[in-house]
Design a protein around this motif. Structure first.
Motif: not given
Length: 625
Positions: A535-542
């Motif tokens: 769903l969120w392959p590029e999601q930021a670490d935070i």
């Protein structure tokens, strides 16, 4: 304060009862004895002590005993020491018992090192079971007062065994032992599950409470089996009330859950990550209805919505500003709340808990590991900003509790400042100066190699992922080839799933603490991780960290009452092993990992609670601890 005073009188009156002196002396020990005059009964401890100094023989001893009891009642601990010191000069006085009084007085004044030294000096004089039982109880109490439950337990067990075997009564022993025992995790309890029948009985009772907490039928059956297995066990004294209380702690049932998170403004992105985590956890939670509310609304608007909804529980808000705002307005005062950040003010309700991804948790975990391994001279590298300085100050403050050696600290301002900071701390610059001096003395070429300082035995990096990747190579090239490789550690700030996807090589050998959710090889729920990545392959670490935090916040709600009442109980979450302190703070124990061969590998690093500095030279703790 009144209850505390009464308990002290009970404890010390029990200690007086263990006297083994001659009968004529023992008849003078009670302040209310037939020989006591009304003048003595109405005088304060100081007056009786001064009067005793002018008397001789039995009259003096009686006045000193009376002054001793009065000093306890008045909590005059320095005076209690003076009275006992005077009693030491009288041969007929039970000297061992008197020393135990002095040790107690010193403990009450937080002179723990002195108290332990006195108790250690009595080791070869404890021929009477009464003396031995009280000696072990007081020693345990010193350790327990310093939040060292594992160190205290061995002494508590010995006191309980001796009291049980010799039919002795030590007021509050069973209560204090049980309270201390409940501070231990199930792992620590298993390590104590050996030895005498009395010890095993205590440990198994505590294990049953942890295993069957929230399951009244199973707990009741386990307690019945325990009573048949350990008939006449001293823990019977703590059973009736405690069992009733713990059996009543059923899993929390939530009909309506309200989640407060930022749904507008600059932090809306953070709110989206939290909402995703909460929704994911709700798939496995028995919660009737969940309502999401924007924490950016005014306190009046929030109050109106809560009054209409009547939630069973509230999770959030996230932002410190919101927590402060609602604390001032008392908007959340009447509801059970799990805040998603820390709070600097005073906790307003026993139903309020605080869950923050505080880096201090990791710093404390790393510090305890350093001390467990035996590192003595750590070096800290941190950015020269408020966050870096805060963590350095926290490490220094905690380190000083356990070591006389001050850590070395390097604060760098920017990328360009890093080499200078590292070279200076490792004293490589001084080595280069010495080489230059030697070369100037000779005409021909001199072979040379710079040497770094040899006393630093561990380096802890408190920078972010980019800074850590810049610092590590500087450390590699500036540590002398003649010296052993200095172990390198970092916090979760050093780890980034995004950066790691393209760059791991420069960090080879680095240890770091991290949320299990952020370590692919340490996730137990692989399906959840796969769904998230799709769903969120590029999601930021935070965003990934906040997802895990919100997931745990909802997942742990059914156990939150149990966690708050049983300090040794832990919840295995995406953000680590979670426990709740007595002031409602959610504490985290993270996983360890290491960069090795361009991969991240799970590692198990030993970590135990260290002994404070003042206790390290007092008495040796046995191997069974």
């Amino acid at each position: 304060m009144r209850l505390k005073l009464v308990s002290l009188v009970i404890i010390l009156s029990g200690l007086s009862a263990c006297s083994t002196t001659e009968k004529p002396t023992k008849t003078t020990e009670n302040l209310s004895s037939a020989n006591s005059t009304s003048q003595i009964q109405t005088a304060d401890a100081q007056s009786m002590y001064q009067l005793a100094l002018n008397r001789q023989g039995a009259d003096k001893i009686q006045l000193l005993y009376s002054a001793r009891d009065a000093a306890i009642t008045e909590q005059q601990w320095p005076l209690l020491e003076l009275v006992c010191t005077e009693l030491e000069r009288t041969p007929s006085v039970d000297q061992v018992q008197n020393k135990l009084y002095i040790a107690f007085a010193q403990k009450q004044q937080n002179k723990n090192n002195a108290a332990l030294e006195i108790l250690a000096s009595l080791d070869n004089q404890l021929s009477q079971p009464e003396h031995f039982a009280w000696h072990q109880y007081l020693t345990a109490s010193v350790y327990a007062s310093q939040n060292l439950p594992k160190e205290a337990m061995t002494y508590f067990f010995r006191a309980s065994e001796t009291a049980s075997k010799n039919n002795l009564t030590i007021p509050q022993l069973n209560r204090d032992l049980w309270q201390n025992l409940q501070q231990l995790s199930s792992y620590a309890l298993e390590r104590f599950n050996r030895g005498s029948v009395v010890q095993q009985g205590w440990v198994n009772l505590a294990l049953y409470h942890q295993v069957y907490l929230g399951a009244p039928v199973e707990l009741d059956q386990a307690i019945n089996n325990w009573q048949r297995r350990y008939p006449g066990h001293p823990a019977i004294d703590v059973l009736p009330k405690k069992v009733a209380e713990l059996m009543a702690i059923e899993p929390l049932k939530i009909e309506r859950l309200v989640v407060l998170l930022p749904q507008s403004g600059a932090n809306e992105r953070l709110g989206d990550a939290l909402k995703a985590g909460a929704l994911a956890a709700l798939d496995n939670a028995s919660i009737g209805e969940t309502i999401f509310i924007d924490e950016m609304l005014s306190p009046a608007e929030i109050s109106a919505k809560l009054l209409e909804i009547q939630p069973s529980f509230i999770v959030g808000p996230l932002l410190k500003g919101s927590i402060d705002k609602f604390a001032v307005s008392k908007t959340l005062l009447d509801y059970p709340v799990l805040h998603l950040n820390s709070f600097d003010g005073e906790r307003q309700s026993a139903q309020h808990y605080f869950f923050a991804l505080n880096p201090e948790h990791e710093v404390q975990q790393a510090l305890e590991h350093f001390l467990t391994v035996g590192y003595q001279k750590p070096m800290l590298l941190a950015p020269n900003n408020s966050a870096g300085q805060r963590l350095v100050d926290f490490f220094n403050m905690q380190w000083q509790r356990y070591s006389e050696t001050a850590p070395q600290v390097g604060l760098y301002n920017n990328k360009a400042d890093m080499p200078t900071t590292i070279v200076s701390l490792l004293e490589v610059d001084k080595s280069k100066e010495r080489i230059a001096t030697v070369k100037a003395l000779f005409k021909q070429e001199v072979e040379s190699e710079t040497r770094s300082r040899r006393d630093i035995d561990v380096i802890y990096i408190l920078g972010d992922a980019i800074e850590t990747r810049l610092i590590k190579p500087y450390l590699d090239v500036n540590v002398s080839t003649f010296a052993d490789r200095i172990p390198l550690y970092a916090s979760s700030k050093s780890h980034s799933k995004q950066i790691d996807s393209t760059d791991k090589g420069d960090l080879d050998g680095l240890y770091f603490t991290e949320l299990p959710w952020m370590l692919s090889g340490q996730i137990t729920d692989h399906t959840l991780r796969q769904q998230y990545n799709s769903l969120w392959p590029e999601q930021a670490d935070i965003s990934q960290r906040l997802f895990a935090m919100a997931y745990d916040s909802v997942a742990m709600l059914s156990n939150i009452t149990q966690l708050s009442m049983i300090p040794g109980k832990r919840f295995n979450g995406l953000t680590g092993q979670l426990s709740i302190t007595s002031d409602g703070q959610v504490n985290r124990h993270l996983n360890w990992a290491q960069y090795k061969d361009r991969q991240i590998q799970a590692v198990q690093l030993e970590t135990t609670a260290p002994l404070p500095l003042f206790m390290q030279s007092a008495s040796t703790v046995s191997d069974s601890e």
